[in-house]
Motif scaffolding. Structure first.
Motif, mmCIF file in Angstrom:
data_model
loop_
_atom_site.group_PDB
_atom_site.id
_atom_site.type_symbol
_atom_site.label_atom_id
_atom_site.label_comp_id
_atom_site.label_asym_id
_atom_site.label_seq_id
_atom_site.Cartn_x
_atom_site.Cartn_y
_atom_site.Cartn_z
ATOM 1 N N ALA A 127 55.356 -1.332 -18.949
ATOM 2 C CA ALA A 127 55.039 0.059 -19.288
ATOM 3 C C ALA A 127 54.325 0.113 -20.641
ATOM 4 C CB ALA A 127 56.312 0.895 -19.335
ATOM 5 N N ASN B 127 54.403 2.278 -23.129
ATOM 6 C CA ASN B 127 55.159 2.713 -24.304
ATOM 7 C C ASN B 127 56.262 1.743 -24.706
ATOM 8 O OD1 ASN B 127 56.812 3.176 -22.149
ATOM 9 N ND2 ASN B 127 57.075 5.376 -22.517
ATOM 10 N N SER C 103 52.614 7.779 -24.489
ATOM 11 C CA SER C 103 52.117 7.822 -23.111
ATOM 12 C C SER C 103 53.228 7.507 -22.120
ATOM 13 C CB SER C 103 50.974 6.825 -22.936
ATOM 14 O OG SER C 103 49.891 7.136 -23.794
ATOM 15 N N THR C 104 53.127 8.103 -20.956
ATOM 16 C CA THR C 104 54.126 7.881 -19.906
ATOM 17 C C THR C 104 53.626 6.947 -18.815
ATOM 18 O OG1 THR C 104 53.307 9.853 -18.770
ATOM 19 C CG2 THR C 104 55.147 10.143 -20.299
ATOM 20 N N SER C 105 52.326 6.664 -18.822
ATOM 21 C CA SER C 105 51.761 5.798 -17.791
ATOM 22 C C SER C 105 50.496 5.156 -18.357
ATOM 23 C CB SER C 105 51.403 6.616 -16.546
ATOM 24 O OG SER C 105 50.339 7.520 -16.842
ATOM 25 N N ASP D 211 47.638 7.688 -18.337
ATOM 26 C CA ASP D 211 47.680 8.564 -19.505
ATOM 27 C C ASP D 211 47.216 7.829 -20.762
ATOM 28 O OD1 ASP D 211 48.359 10.948 -20.965
ATOM 29 O OD2 ASP D 211 50.146 9.903 -21.664
#
Length: 645
Positions: free
Chosen positions: A493, A495, A546-548, A551
């Motif tokens: 991921a 983040n 960011s979540t993805s 993004d």
């Protein structure tokens, strides 16, 4: 074997000749037509000086001229066209445009920066320099500070010949390298004694101090230019090879040409290949870096060139073109009026001056107005640019906060990211390659444009242009690479993954040695680590929130944002609406030092607007201060004034 035989720019194109188009039958590619003056310049058989003002489409003109010369066989196979630009992104943009227009001839169009061309000659043929100028220990790139130059001049003045001793200290440290070092042609034999003229004396001491002594030489690009000029002048075989390989030479943004660069062009290409210089003296904003006054006029005189003026403006509406002409004639009373080819899409005044009582009020009113304009007319944040003469960071926090109230982002293109400016990073070909690979891995479908651009870059990196087998191999490798990268992204991921790990993983999937070679061939002063370091810094800054990966990559480019940048950095760009901040003595404190170049900067900034230009000031004394002439010109152009104070 001659030591010139391995100069791969002086070899035959690997592609076979294709069918030629008769010159009378040739038509522009991907555009409807050219203006009459552009047709004359495009077909001219001799040297040509093309005056191309804002919005004239000079890059498109050069791309079409390249297509005309190559498709008609006027530039015969296997000879090539050399295009020289002053910025890496401009060189890359012109190269991409030509490749899109005439892919079958793209390998015969060589687009590079002036510094890349001259450094490449020195690096490849240094052993052919006259004996006294050869170096066995190599060199390092070093850019001396103004303080260093000032101390140097103080050190050499006591030993100068008596008649010129007092004049050495009158040389301007800030212009010494560009004017004095750049204006001195290196003699074939290194002088033993001291010249009796101040420029020759100071320049020779500079070479003795930084190049001719023991240890590794320290050079900048002005010195490399002088060495390249000496090399070509002293080795006739190399000069002949260059002229045979490149029967046509384009030089973009010619108004930014320095004394050293002009001298080099005259030595290599004067009286030989057909040269096309394109520029606009009204946009000369690099005088501080040594740009010659009236460079296009000097070119026309020295090369016997015919001058053509492009008068169509494809960017700005007719009212804005009229306003631009008022400023243009203050810079050049003989400037030809431009003809707008752009339709207007706004109601109300296309140009206004807004007066505010404070910086806070300025930011609040402008943010509210931008938000309302977006909501009412369906525009996007990227349609708007906030420009200032300098110190963009002074505006960033205030405008970021005010625009955030409307969920509108701001991107400061002048911000430093790693060791690069954000604008330079986002335009860089390798940064776009890394970003494109991440996008393709994140979204395996629906990105044909990104796929084509990444594939084209990798094709250039691996030298596979014109080789169908090699191109298929690059495409197959790209497919495998994106599959591997996709698996990695799903397991990491953004983040919670260090940006360095992400960048290193992408690089591990590439042939890093080939990428490094490609970077240095395109820009010899540049290192891959600088670009990847800046990329990593930018990725780290945007990934934490960011979540993805989708993004994260959107935040990285921040395409949907109001852009904040200096007038200098806006050159060559265009926006629907430009808000020119800080029309006051604080922003324009150096105006009186060089009012012509300052006015050119003002002209460059205001001419970025396609539909609307708004000037702002928070100073009640702006009209009577240093830039009172700016307000006089705006009054002459009929620009309305609104007082918000």
């Amino acid at each position: 074997m001659s030591r010139f035989d391995d100069f791969d720019e002086l070899g035959a194109s690997p592609m076979r000749p294709v069918a030629m188009i008769p010159p009378a039958d040739w038509r522009p590619i991907d555009i409807d037509d050219l203006e009459p003056s552009a047709w004359h310049a495009l077909r001219h058989v001799g040297n040509t000086a093309v005056v191309a003002g804002p919005g004239a489409g000079k890059t498109e003109f050069l791309a079409q001229r390249a297509a005309y010369l190559l498709q008609t066989g006027i530039c015969p196979w296997p000879q090539r066209i050399l295009a020289i630009s002053f910025k890496r992104d401009a060189a890359a943009n012109l190269g991409r445009r030509v490749a899109a227009r005439i892919p079958e001839h793209s390998d015969r169009f060589v687009s590079m920066t002036f510094d890349a061309f001259t450094k490449g000659l020195v690096d490849r043929f240094a052993s052919a320099l006259p004996q006294g100028w050869r170096r066995t220990n190599g060199y390092e790139i070093d850019f001396p500070s103004e303080r260093y130059v000032q101390d140097f001049l103080g050190d050499i003045s006591p030993a100068a010949p008596a008649l010129i001793r007092s004049h050495v200290l009158t040389l301007r440290p800030g212009r010494f390298v560009a004017d004095t070092v750049g204006g001195w042609d290196l003699p074939i034999t290194v002088p033993v004694g001291d010249p009796d003229d101040v420029s020759g004396y100071a320049a020779l001491q500079w070479w003795r101090d930084r190049y001719l002594g023991h240890g590794k030489a320290r050079v900048d690009f002005v010195m490399l230019n002088r060495l390249a000029e000496l090399l070509v002048r002293s080795v006739p075989k190399l000069r002949r090879a260059l002229r045979m390989t490149y029967p046509f030479v384009f030089v973009d943004e010619f108004q930014d040409t320095t004394s050293a660069q002009f001298s080099f062009l005259a030595s290599v290409f004067g009286g030989g290949p057909t040269a096309t210089a394109v520029g606009d003296g009204k946009q000369r904003i690099m005088g501080w870096a040594g740009a010659l006054p009236k460079a296009l006029e000097r070119f026309a005189d020295a090369f016997g060139a015919t001058t053509y003026s492009l008068t169509w403006n494809f960017r700005s509406s007719s009212t804005l073109v009229q306003i631009q002409h008022v400023i243009a004639t203050n810079l050049d009373p003989g400037a030809a009026p431009a003809i707008s080819k752009a339709d207007s899409d706004i109601d109300g005044n296309p140009a206004e001056v807004w007066m505010f009582s404070s910086l806070d009020q300025e930011a609040t009113v402008i943010a509210d107005w931008i938000a309302a304009d977006i909501a009412t007319f369906g525009r996007v944040p990227a349609d708007f640019a906030l420009l200032a003469r300098q110190r963009i960071a002074d505006f960033e926090t205030r405008f970021r906060d005010e625009l955030a109230r409307h969920d509108i982002k701001v991107r400061n293109d002048d911000a430093v990211v790693g060791k690069m400016r954000l604008q330079d990073l986002l335009k860089h070909e390798i940064a776009q390659l890394l970003l494109g690979l991440l996008r393709l891995a994140d979204k395996p479908r629906g990105l044909p444009k990104e796929w084509r651009e990444v594939l084209a870059t990798l094709t250039r990196v691996h030298g596979a242009m014109g080789d169908e087998v090699a191109q298929r191999r690059v495409g197959d490798d790209l497919s495998k690479l994106t599959v591997e990268l996709r698996s990695w992204l799903r397991a990491n991921a953004p983040n919670s993954t260090p940006a360095r790990d992400a960048v290193n993983y992408v690089l591990s999937l590439l042939d890093t040695a080939a990428v490094r070679r490609y970077v240095r061939s395109a820009a010899p002063d540049e290192q891959l680590e600088i670009v990847t370091g800046a990329f990593e810094a930018r990725l780290a800054a945007v990934a934490t929130a960011s979540t993805s990966w989708t993004d994260t990559l959107e935040r990285f480019e921040c395409v949907d944002a109001v852009v904040l940048l200096t007038a200098h950095r806006s050159k060559g760009l265009e926006y629907h609406t430009v808000i020119f901040l800080g029309l006051d003595d604080d922003q324009w404190w150096a105006h009186n030092r060089d009012p012509i170049e300052s006015t050119s900067t003002f002209f460059v900034g205001l001419s970025r607007a396609a539909q609307r230009i708004i000037f702002t000031t928070t100073s009640p004394f702006a009209r009577t201060g240093r830039i009172a002439t700016f307000f006089s010109m705006l009054d002459e152009a009929g620009v309305a004034e609104l007082d918000y104070s």
